[in-house]
Design an enzyme around this catalytic site. Structure first.
Site, PDB file in Angstrom:
ATOM      1  CG  ASP A   1     -42.842   0.587  12.601  1.00 19.70           C
ATOM      2  OD1 ASP A   1     -42.336  -0.200  13.423  1.00 19.70           O
ATOM      3  OD2 ASP A   1     -43.450   0.210  11.582  1.00 19.70           O
TER       4      ASP A   1
ATOM      5  CD  GLU B   1     -38.421  -0.975  14.218  1.00 18.10           C
ATOM      6  OE1 GLU B   1     -38.511  -2.059  14.803  1.00 18.10           O
ATOM      7  OE2 GLU B   1     -39.330  -0.510  13.492  1.00 18.10           O
TER       8      GLU B   1
END
Length: 657
Positions: free
Chosen positions: A336, A371
């Site tokens: 993330d 990401e």
């Protein structure tokens, strides 16, 4: 009272050796560390850690056993302007704890103070760590090691995936156990999935703001103990680890990999007004990026940012990743806000954590997905990650939606995204699989909502619809919301088919959001992070079997097309791809940039994707040969040979010769 022995400085955490437990904790700025253990009656016993090797504090407690509950009190300066926020009145979680007992409630006692320290003791209500012993029979488990070129990713939430599944026993729905249930595994196999990517399963907390509104953090991107499984997904918190490993073992036997979404960019301690759980009280200055005024650099939007360029924090993050691979046999990670991993503070491909992963014989062998952004200046790093990493390809997401739903993307731009965005990823010896193609993900509209809503509807999140992106590139086809006339339903279905076909027959690694294959809707909520309810749980009783069959047929078709499976960049004349206009001729430069949205993509000289993205029915002349439409665009029996396709408006079809 038993005295602590010196013990040893490695490994970090609490480790039982059969005769006692060794405790270790990193803190470069602490002046004293107390180990606090709690007996069955909740009585606290404190021990000073006697060992101090460099920045590691350690001690050994003889006769301690698994199940022992413990925490730390860390003494040091309260100097907020210098980034030091030690407060021994607060019981702290071991960053390497493998099990947590207790809940992270919104309580003033779980705060250390902002400018002035809060010296009220919180041991009575603070969550405790639990010593865990690791004995597990993996039998003959082996990682599937699916080649990147053959990988099909399915992004899912542990609870939301199975909580409403009617064929899974009620007592295990929404749990780790349900992931390994034969019904779930058979479904994934029939769909054609090779990798199950799970939203965060490490212990997380709900933000105080959400708790005050009667909401909770559903997605799990608010970590508090990165080595511990989130107990709410277990049938029993004491057996969470074995339940999780049982599921992984069962998935592996079916040839399905497990990828964990992991949050190494921030912690649940949030900003300076947030709770004190662990890192802030152990060594705030080392664990976080600190500004000159002592506040946090908020490059994550969550109040703080982990300093993954600090050697001790790099060691902590690396140990955490190795733990999940070695102890739980996971097959990879999705990181993330992964640009934080490369901050020094500027982003660098040779940042310390990237280098540690590259040089690790364990971590360098698993799937790594970034990401590739954060919210700080210079945070958008799509295409710039080191060679071992694949990356979420938001270029593909936006292009697919613009082409099919907004009708404003030139053919050349669409083809570039269809060809694994080679302008972005064809560098540093990376392969097409580095592009993780997606049309939807957990954050944003579901696929069905993309064709039913022009605007987000996030009122239930309690932020007056301010949260969530406004750049959705969606199209409600003339009516906001679900339902409508038969014509409206059919046009929306055709758009869903077009988007799924683009996703699953493009070069790169496709990622499918769980529920998209059967029409799941969040009723226009494009930021459902705090909705642990029927808005996010997949309703299998309402699933569209027709759409599921369509999706499965596309995935199985993909596996038959060499140009999509070989994981090699397409080159002119290599036989992998030809781009043709509606007359089966190569496109001119003008057609690429300004021509009508009609295109034929010939793959491996045998499979043809014919596209008519215009507003009118258009006759498409197929290349020479005997072509017939194939599933899911036609039945398997009695194929009809055709030389011309009457392409419906905003339609496409796949042929084989």
């Amino acid at each position: 009272m038993t005295q602590l022995a010196i013990g040893k400085p490695t490994p970090l955490g609490a480790h039982y050796d059969g005769q006692g437990v060794n405790f270790t904790l990193f803190s470069a700025h602490a002046e004293r560390v107390e180990l606090c253990v709690f007996d069955a009656n909740g009585q606290e016993h404190r021990y000073d850690l006697p060992g101090h090797s460099g920045d590691i504090w350690h001690g050994y407690l003889p006769d301690a056993r698994p199940g022992l509950r413990y925490g730390y009190r860390v003494h040091g300066p309260w100097q907020p302007a210098e980034g030091h926020r030690f407060n021994p009145a607060k019981l702290l979680i071991d960053p390497c704890a493998r099990q947590i007992d207790g809940e992270f409630k919104d309580n003033p006692l779980l705060h250390a103070g902002h400018n002035e320290p809060d010296y009220r003791d919180n041991a009575a209500i603070a969550p405790k760590c639990v010593v865990v012993v690791d004995h597990y029979d993996w039998e003959d488990d082996a990682p599937p090691r699916t080649p990147w070129g053959s990988t099909i990713i399915y992004e899912a939430h542990v609870k939301g995936l199975t909580y409403l599944h009617p064929e899974i026993p009620v007592e295990i729905r929404g749990t780790y156990k349900a992931l390994g249930h034969p019904v779930m595994i058979n479904y994934l196999k029939q769909l054609g999935i090779t990798a199950l990517e799970l939203l965060p399963v490490a212990q997380f907390a709900s933000e105080p703001r959400l708790q005050r509104m009667g909401l909770s953090n559903y997605w799990g991107y608010n970590p508090v103990a990165m080595f511990a499984l989130h107990p709410a997904y277990a049938c029993s918190p004491e057996t969470a680890l074995d339940e999780f490993r049982d599921a992984i073992k069962a998935l592996h036997k079916a040839g399905i990999e497990v990828i964990l979404d992991i949050v190494l960019n921030h912690s649940a301690e949030l900003d300076l007004d947030g709770p004190l759980f662990s890192l802030r009280g152990i060594d705030n200055r080392s664990y976080y990026w600190i500004r000159e005024d002592g506040d946090y650099h908020n490059w994550t939007g969550c109040g703080n940012t982990l300093n993954l360029s600090h050697p001790a924090v790099v060691d902590y993050a690396s140990a955490c990743l190795r733990y999940w691979v070695e102890t739980c046999h996971v097959d990879g990670f999705r990181f993330d806000l992964a640009a934080v991993m490369g901050r020094t503070p500027e982003f660098r491909q040779d940042a310390p954590l990237f280098t540690a992963i590259q040089n690790c014989p364990v971590l360098s062998q698993v799937k790594l997905i970034a990401e590739p952004w954060d919210i700080a200046p210079g945070g958008y790093q799509v295409g710039n990650f080191p060679p071992l990493f694949a990356e979420w390809n938001d270029h593909f997401r936006d292009a697919a939606r613009r082409f099919w739903l907004h009708y404003d993307l030139p053919l050349g731009a669409f083809a570039g995204r269809f060809a694994a965005s080679s302008d972005v990823f064809k560098r540093n010896d990376r392969l097409p699989s580095a592009a993780i193609n997606l049309v939807t993900a957990h954050d944003g509209f579901t696929l069905r909502d993309c064709v039913c809503f022009n605007h987000k509807h996030n009122e239930a999140n309690g932020e007056e619809n301010r949260d969530g992106t406004n750049n959705n590139y969606s199209n409600n086809h003339g009516k906001e919301g679900l339902g409508g006339t038969l014509d409206l339903v059919e046009r929306r279905r055709d758009s869903i088919h077009a988007l799924l076909t683009t996703l699953l027959l493009s070069q790169g690694t496709p990622m499918l959001l769980a529920g998209d294959e059967h029409g799941h809707s969040q009723h226009g909520n494009n930021n459902a992070y705090c909705q642990d309810n029927q808005l996010t749980w997949l309703d299998w009783s309402q699933a569209s079997s027709g759409l599921t069959a369509f999706t499965a047929a596309l995935i199985h078709l993909r596996k038959r097309i060499p140009a999509l499976m070989e994981n090699r960049w397409w080159e002119e004349g290599d036989g992998n791809v030809r781009w043709l206009n509606r007359y089966a001729q190569p496109l001119s430069t003008d057609e690429w940039q300004n021509g009508p949205k009609q295109l034929q993509i010939l793959l491996s000289d045998r499979f043809l994707i014919a596209i008519n993205a215009t507003l009118e029915v258009t006759e498409i002349v197929l290349p020479a040969g005997e072509w017939h439409a194939i599933p899911p665009f036609a039945g398997e029996d009695n194929p009809v040979i055709t030389a011309v396709w009457q392409g419906p408006a905003h339609g496409l079809c796949v042929f084989q010769r």
